[in-house]
Design an enzyme around this catalytic site. Sequence first.
Site, PDB file in Angstrom:
ATOM      1  N   LYS A   1       0.846  -1.199   0.000  1.00 58.40           N
ATOM      2  CA  LYS A   1       0.000   0.000   0.000  1.00 58.40           C
ATOM      3  C   LYS A   1       0.880   1.247   0.000  1.00 58.40           C
ATOM      4  O   LYS A   1       1.459   1.615   1.008  1.00 58.40           O
ATOM      5  CB  LYS A   1      -0.946   0.057   1.205  1.00 58.40           C
ATOM      6  CG  LYS A   1      -2.048   1.092   0.936  1.00 58.40           C
ATOM      7  CD  LYS A   1      -2.664   1.719   2.150  1.00 58.40           C
ATOM      8  CE  LYS A   1      -1.902   2.852   2.726  1.00 58.40           C
ATOM      9  NZ  LYS A   1      -1.800   4.073   1.873  1.00 58.40           N
TER      10      LYS A   1
ATOM     11  N   CYS B   1      13.282  10.961   7.185  1.00 57.57           N
ATOM     12  CA  CYS B   1      13.139  10.606   8.596  1.00 57.57           C
ATOM     13  C   CYS B   1      14.465  10.792   9.348  1.00 57.57           C
ATOM     14  O   CYS B   1      14.465  11.060  10.534  1.00 57.57           O
ATOM     15  CB  CYS B   1      12.618   9.179   8.736  1.00 57.57           C
ATOM     16  SG  CYS B   1      13.487   8.028   7.691  1.00 57.57           S
TER      17      CYS B   1
HETATM   18  P1  ADP Z   1       2.460  11.167   7.097  1.00 60.69           P
HETATM   19  O1  ADP Z   1       1.655  11.706   8.240  1.00 60.69           O
HETATM   20  O2  ADP Z   1       3.822  11.731   6.973  1.00 60.69           O
HETATM   21  O3  ADP Z   1       1.727  11.131   5.806  1.00 60.69           O
HETATM   22  P2  ADP Z   1       1.710   8.531   7.879  1.00 60.69           P
HETATM   23  O4  ADP Z   1       2.337   7.742   8.960  1.00 60.69           O
HETATM   24  O5  ADP Z   1       0.383   9.144   8.127  1.00 60.69           O
HETATM   25  O6  ADP Z   1       2.765   9.630   7.450  1.00 60.69           O
HETATM   26  O7  ADP Z   1       1.594   7.651   6.559  1.00 60.69           O
HETATM   27  C1  ADP Z   1       2.482   6.618   6.192  1.00 60.69           C
HETATM   28  C2  ADP Z   1       1.695   5.500   5.546  1.00 60.69           C
HETATM   29  O8  ADP Z   1       0.807   4.942   6.513  1.00 60.69           O
HETATM   30  C3  ADP Z   1       0.802   5.937   4.384  1.00 60.69           C
HETATM   31  O9  ADP Z   1       0.817   4.913   3.407  1.00 60.69           O
HETATM   32  C4  ADP Z   1      -0.562   6.049   5.033  1.00 60.69           C
HETATM   33  O10 ADP Z   1      -1.637   5.894   4.132  1.00 60.69           O
HETATM   34  C5  ADP Z   1      -0.520   4.899   6.002  1.00 60.69           C
HETATM   35  N1  ADP Z   1      -1.452   5.002   7.136  1.00 60.69           N
HETATM   36  C6  ADP Z   1      -1.977   6.115   7.693  1.00 60.69           C
HETATM   37  N2  ADP Z   1      -2.797   5.789   8.709  1.00 60.69           N
HETATM   38  C7  ADP Z   1      -2.807   4.438   8.801  1.00 60.69           C
HETATM   39  C8  ADP Z   1      -3.445   3.481   9.660  1.00 60.69           C
HETATM   40  N3  ADP Z   1      -4.260   3.861  10.643  1.00 60.69           N
HETATM   41  N4  ADP Z   1      -3.191   2.171   9.472  1.00 60.69           N
HETATM   42  C9  ADP Z   1      -2.345   1.760   8.502  1.00 60.69           C
HETATM   43  N5  ADP Z   1      -1.734   2.607   7.657  1.00 60.69           N
HETATM   44  C10 ADP Z   1      -1.942   3.928   7.800  1.00 60.69           C
END
Ligand code: ADP
Length: 485
Positions: free
Chosen positions: A174, A283
Site C-alpha cells: 500500500k 526521517c
Molecule cells: P504522514 O503523516 O507523513 O503522511 P503517515 O504515517 O500518516 O505519514 O503515513 C504513512 C503511511 O501509513 C501511508 O501509506 C498512510 O496511508 C498509512 N497510514 C496512515 N494511517 C494508517 C493506519 N491507521 N493504518 C495503517 N496505515 C496507515
Amino acid sequence: MRAYAMYVDGRWIQAAKEGTFDVVDPATGEAFASVPDAQPEDVDRAVDAARRAFDDGAWPRASERDRARVLHKVSDIIRRERDRLAELEVRDSGKPMGEAEEDIDEAAFMFEYYAGWTTKVMGAIPPVGPDAMSLVIKEPIGVAGLIVPWNYPLLMAVQKVAPALATGCTVVLKPAEQTPVTALELAPILEEAGLPPGAFNVVTGFGASAGAPLVKHPKVDKIGFTGSLEVGKVVMREGADTLKRVTLELGGKSPNIFFADASFDEAVEGTCNGIFWNQGEICSAGSRVFVERSIYDDALQAMVDHGRNVKVGSGLDPATTMGPLVSKDQQEKVLSYISHGRKEAKVALAGDPPDDPALRGGYFVPPTIFYDVSNDMTIAREEIFGPVMSVLPFDTVDDVLRLANDSDYGLAAAVWSRDIKKALNTAKALKAGIVWINDSQPAPTEAPWGGYKQSGVGRELGPWGLEDYLEVKHIYINLDDGDSG
Ligand code: ADP
Ligand code: MG
C-alpha cells in the site's frame, strides 16, 4: 491525465466501489493522474490473492535460483525504464530530478542485492548432544503487508518488496495516498520479469480505509511499515490482535554535531545537505544542528550562505536543487512549525518561494534556519519533516552528548570532526541506529537501517532486512539407537 487501475492477482482492477482520487503534482498543485480509492473489500481481494499465491502458488516453491533470476531481471527492467520512472517520481513527490534518478538507481540495485541473497539464506546445525541432531532452517513468513510513505515512494517500497520476494513471501503493497504512481509502475515490471500472479499486489488508498484493514487482516502474517511515529504506534497496537510480526521505521529528530576541529567547508555543506536534501522530508534529516561555540557565528553564517544558494523550483527544472513539499497539508504543517519557531527562537534565514507564475499553485517552503535554539523548544523536539534547521550552541563533548541523546527519537546522527578518537567515541555514545562520521544521510543498501527508542522496531536493508521476512524452524532428530550402540 492518466487513470491508473490497481494490480491484484495479476490483473488491473478498479476499486469495488469504483471510487478514485487524484494524484497531484506538488510543483503546480494540478492533478496529473488518478488512482482507485481502495476500500476494505479491495484489501480483502488483494490479501486473498497473496494468500493463495503463498499457500498454493509457484513463488514460494520456486527454486532459489529461479527467484534470483526473476529479481535480477527486475533490476534490468528498472534500469531500462529509469528516465520514465524518475520523471514520474518527480511529478508525484516533487523532488529534484537528480535525486529521483539516484532513487531509481538504488531501487534497481536493491533488487540486484537481494537477488544475490536469495541463494544464500543459510540455516544452522547447533550441537544438541551425541544422540540427536538439530537442523535450523529458515522459511518465508508468508503474506507481507507493506505500508510505505511518500518521501521516497519507489525506494521505500522496494526496500521492503525486494527482501520480501527474495525470501519467497508474497506481498500486498500500500503506497502513500500522496504518491501511489511508481508503486503501480512496479507491477508490470515484476510481471515482465516473470513473477507469477498474486505474488505481488498493489492497493492504492488512504490510511484508514486501505492501510488499517491490511494491518488487522488475519491472513496477513507480517507488516512492514514506514511512516510517522503516531501511525506506527497504531500499527503496533492494531497488529497485536493477530500477533503480527511488525517492523517499524518511524521518525527522527536527528542531531548533527559540528565540532570546531571539523573540516569546515565540508561540514557546512554536509550539514546543510543533511536537512535540505529531499526538501528535508527525510526521517533521518539532521534537523538539530549542534555547533561548538568557538565556531558558532562563522558556521551559522556559512550555513545561511549555503541555504541562500539553494535553488527552489520545479523538480523537472535541471537548475532546481530543492523542489516543493509533497502536499498542501505538508506545506501547511511545516509553515505552522516555522511560525511557532519564530516565537521560540531567532530566524537566520527564511527564503522566498519561487517567483515563476507557473509555480504559483505549488507547495514550496524554502530553506529556513533558526538559531539560538534550545533543546526543549518545540522546533528541537518535534519532527517537522521539512527544510527547517535548528542551530544550537554547545561547549563540551559531554554537553553535546547529553543534549543530542535527549530526544524520544534515536534514528540517526552525524558527527563532524578531524579527531578520529573523539568522533568514534561520540559515535559510540550516541543513541542512534545510524551514525555518520564526516558525512550525513548515506544509506547504502548493504548496511542496516533503523532506529533506537521511538524511531522504530527492527532493521531494514542488508542481511538484517532479510531476517524480518523469515521464520526460523528447528527440526530435531532423535539419533539414539538404544543399547545396540
Ligand atoms: P504522514 O503523516 O507523513 O503522511 P503517515 O504515517 O500518516 O505519514 O503515513 C504513512 C503511511 O501509513 C501511508 O501509506 C498512510 O496511508 C498509512 N497510514 C496512515 N494511517 C494508517 C493506519 N491507521 N493504518 C495503517 N496505515 C496507515
Ligand atoms: Mg499522517
